[in-house]
Design a protein around this motif. Structure first.
Motif, PDB file in Angstrom:
ATOM      1  N   PRO A 461       0.656  -0.928  -0.031  1.00 59.26           N
ATOM      2  CA  PRO A 461       0.078  -0.033   0.293  1.00 59.26           C
ATOM      3  C   PRO A 461       0.971   1.061  -0.018  1.00 59.26           C
ATOM      4  O   PRO A 461       2.066   0.959  -0.133  1.00 59.26           O
ATOM      5  CB  PRO A 461      -1.272  -0.066   1.294  1.00 59.26           C
ATOM      6  N   VAL A 462       0.105   2.074  -0.677  1.00 61.97           N
ATOM      7  CA  VAL A 462       1.007   3.463  -0.612  1.00 61.97           C
ATOM      8  C   VAL A 462       0.594   4.539   0.128  1.00 61.97           C
ATOM      9  O   VAL A 462      -1.335   4.784   0.503  1.00 61.97           O
ATOM     10  CB  VAL A 462       0.949   4.387  -1.901  1.00 61.97           C
ATOM     11  N   GLN A 463       0.967   5.488   0.309  1.00 59.55           N
ATOM     12  CA  GLN A 463       0.308   6.704   1.797  1.00 59.55           C
ATOM     13  C   GLN A 463       0.227   8.339   1.006  1.00 59.55           C
ATOM     14  O   GLN A 463      -0.932   8.853   0.794  1.00 59.55           O
ATOM     15  CB  GLN A 463       1.055   6.811   2.733  1.00 59.55           C
ATOM     16  N   ASN A 464       1.509   8.235   0.241  1.00 62.10           N
ATOM     17  CA  ASN A 464       1.273   9.361  -0.233  1.00 62.10           C
ATOM     18  C   ASN A 464       1.970   9.260  -1.806  1.00 62.10           C
ATOM     19  O   ASN A 464       1.995  11.196  -2.789  1.00 62.10           O
ATOM     20  CB  ASN A 464       2.340  11.126   0.332  1.00 62.10           C
ATOM     21  N   LYS A 465       3.036   9.137  -1.845  1.00 60.53           N
ATOM     22  CA  LYS A 465       3.328   8.773  -3.187  1.00 60.53           C
ATOM     23  C   LYS A 465       3.735   7.317  -3.958  1.00 60.53           C
ATOM     24  O   LYS A 465       4.378   7.201  -3.348  1.00 60.53           O
ATOM     25  CB  LYS A 465       4.960   9.569  -3.487  1.00 60.53           C
TER      26      LYS A 465
END
Length: 533
Positions: A461-465
């Motif tokens: 999974p990714v948060q910001n980039k």
């Protein structure tokens, strides 16, 4: 820590196609989850927020000992597998939630809910799983090995009556308990990115008459287990032309009933065992053959890792033999069972976790394998291995370690042993005939094309980039489209890139599952799934 994931899902996403999905966060289209002799909670707090799945809510699957426990959902229409051929899901099975000693696996079954006994015409795909971690499992009903409960059923890709999905962990017909967690169920289309094996790199057509071509084949004769071969076999392998020769355009490997002394050991049978002087990694092997029919004969078309430590073998003598069996790996393209009414396709290996075997078979009785020619094929890529008899898929598995190195081909006929069985009294002789052996690999152009079109992305999974790596980005305009599980377009952007990496800012997205479609100037489109934390 930076995680790099090779693209695990390539597919065509059409907005007007069936949308069947559930992330158990309220964004799905599946509303009919129910258990069959199984406790189901489709709104359960994720007890293992780690790895590829940190979502808040999952489905809890609790088999409390039911013989046929599973979880199911129905749709109002039917699945069009010609448009979308695959289902995927995330699964976590804690070892603490299991009883018994069943094989750790998950199966997905397609059924027709409108008939009295829906399971009678089901198609099923079974996949292995590991414990104590989230993993993504894909069930491809066009390309994966499937099981039709009714052998008269059409291949699933040709069916139009499926409207129920049944998911089962660790099989049935047992009283064991299973606790598992499911998430991110998705129905989609898998676009094959398999290599194209169109370059003939090695072959023997066995034309003419006389001796076997010594530039291509080595006759292995040295006993490997004291005074015998493996598996209780009873023959001597010889380098005599009597046991292996060319005749009328085919190779004959002839097993004979005769007293023969070699290496100070006397045996009652002779035959031949050929090693190819060619080794390769990945490709397609085709062998056209007729098999012996007399009880006690055991023909085989197979491969061994060229690093096998086996005294007397061609590659061992060449200095490559440093690994014992089964750590070297073995691929059996063709072996008949003792009764000679089944053709087996089998892998043997050890990747450090102990001996493992994967074997399956198809009936050979009607095919008359001793009177008719049949083509036995291995297709082997860095991802999967598939074995066929003619056009029938016999068995399939992932290319796990050690099936990531060079292998060589063996052709032989053994006598007796675990798959030869009791030898017919008064046995005189019988033979395996080989019309040709051909090995195909990718052309250099197709290899370059495959490498050029690879996509990887991280973290997920990714948060910001979200970082997306591909050679496609060099000096090109790239259109990026984001859609959610329902097919709603969330964002469209265009990038002018000169490097190999595109960085997409995901901070404005809500938590959930999304699809990113990349459209390049050269007309190639690629789509993958990612999870926003």
């Amino acid at each position: 820590m930076r995680y790099l994931f090779l693209l695990f899902m390539l597919f065509t996403f059409q907005l007007n196609a069936q949308v069947v999905a559930d992330d158990f966060e309220g964004f799905g289209t599946i509303y009919s989850w129910y258990g069959d002799d199984c406790i189901v909670d489709a709104n359960f707090l994720n007890p293992y927020q780690q790895g590829i799945n940190v979502s808040n809510t999952v489905l809890e699957y609790h088999d409390i000992g039911g013989q046929y426990a599973n979880v199911q959902f129905d749709i109002d229409t039917t699945y069009d597998l010609t448009m979308n051929n695959s289902f995927s899901l995330n699964v976590y099975v804690p070892s603490s939630g299991l009883t018994g000693s069943e094989i750790n696996q998950i199966s997905l079954k397609l059924q027709d809910k409108n008939i009295e006994f829906p399971w009678m015409t089901q198609s099923e795909i079974v996949k292995p799983i590991v414990l104590d971690q989230w993993q993504t499992i894909t069930f491809d009903f066009e390309n994966d090995f499937y099981i039709n409960l009714d052998s008269n059923s059409l291949p699933p890709i040709e069916r139009t009556d499926f409207n129920r999905v049944v998911i089962q962990v660790n099989g049935e017909n047992n009283d064991d308990e299973v606790l598992a967690y499911l998430d991110d169920v998705l129905y989609f289309d898998t676009v094959s990115n398999n290599p194209i094996y169109d370059n003939l790199v090695w072959f023997d057509e066995f034309d003419g008459n006389g001796p076997v071509d010594a530039s291509k084949w080595f006759k292995q004769t040295q006993l490997i287990a004291g005074d015998s071969w493996a598996n209780g076999e009873l023959q001597h392998y010889t380098n005599r032309q009597d046991n292996s020769f060319l005749d009328n355009g085919s190779l004959k490997i002839v097993a004979k009933g005769e007293t023969y002394n070699d290496q100070d050991v006397t045996k009652d049978y002779t035959s031949a065992r050929l090693n190819s002087k060619f080794a390769f990694q990945y490709g397609r092997v085709e062998v056209r053959a007729k098999l012996p029919s007399i009880a006690g004969t055991w023909p085989a078309i197979w491969l061994l890792g060229k690093n096998i430590n086996e005294d007397g073998g061609y590659w061992d003598a060449a200095g490559f033999g440093n690994t014992s069996w089964p750590l070297c790996g073995e691929i059996d393209i063709m072996e008949p069972n003792v009764a000679k009414n089944q053709i087996l396709a089998t892998w043997h290996w050890d990747n450090g976790s102990g001996y493992q075997i994967n074997s399956n078979s198809v009936p050979s009785t009607n095919a008359n394998t001793s009177q008719n020619w049949h083509i036995y094929t291995l297709e082997w890529s860095e991802d999967t291995m598939k074995i066929y008899m003619d056009d029938t898929l016999v068995n399939q598995m992932d290319s796990v370690n050690p099936f990531n190195q060079e292998y060589y081909i063996l052709l032989n006929v053994a006598m007796g042993g675990s798959l030869g069985g009791d030898i017919q009294p008064g046995f005189n002789q019988d033979a395996m005939e080989i019309d040709y052996v051909r090995v195909y690999q990718e052309t250099p152009l197709s290899v370059q094309h495959f490498e050029k079109n690879k996509v990887s992305f991280y973290p997920n999974p990714v948060q910001n980039k979200l970082h997306i790596d591909t050679h496609q980005f060099a000096n090109t305009n790239t259109k990026v489209q984001i859609t959610d599980l329902s097919g709603r377009i969330i964002s469209k952007k265009q990038y002018a890139e000169n490097g190999d990496t595109l960085i997409y800012n995901t901070s404005a997205l809500n938590v959930g599952v999304y699809f990113m479609t990349l459209s390049f100037d050269n007309g190639i489109n690629q789509t993958f799934k990612f999870i926003k934390q």
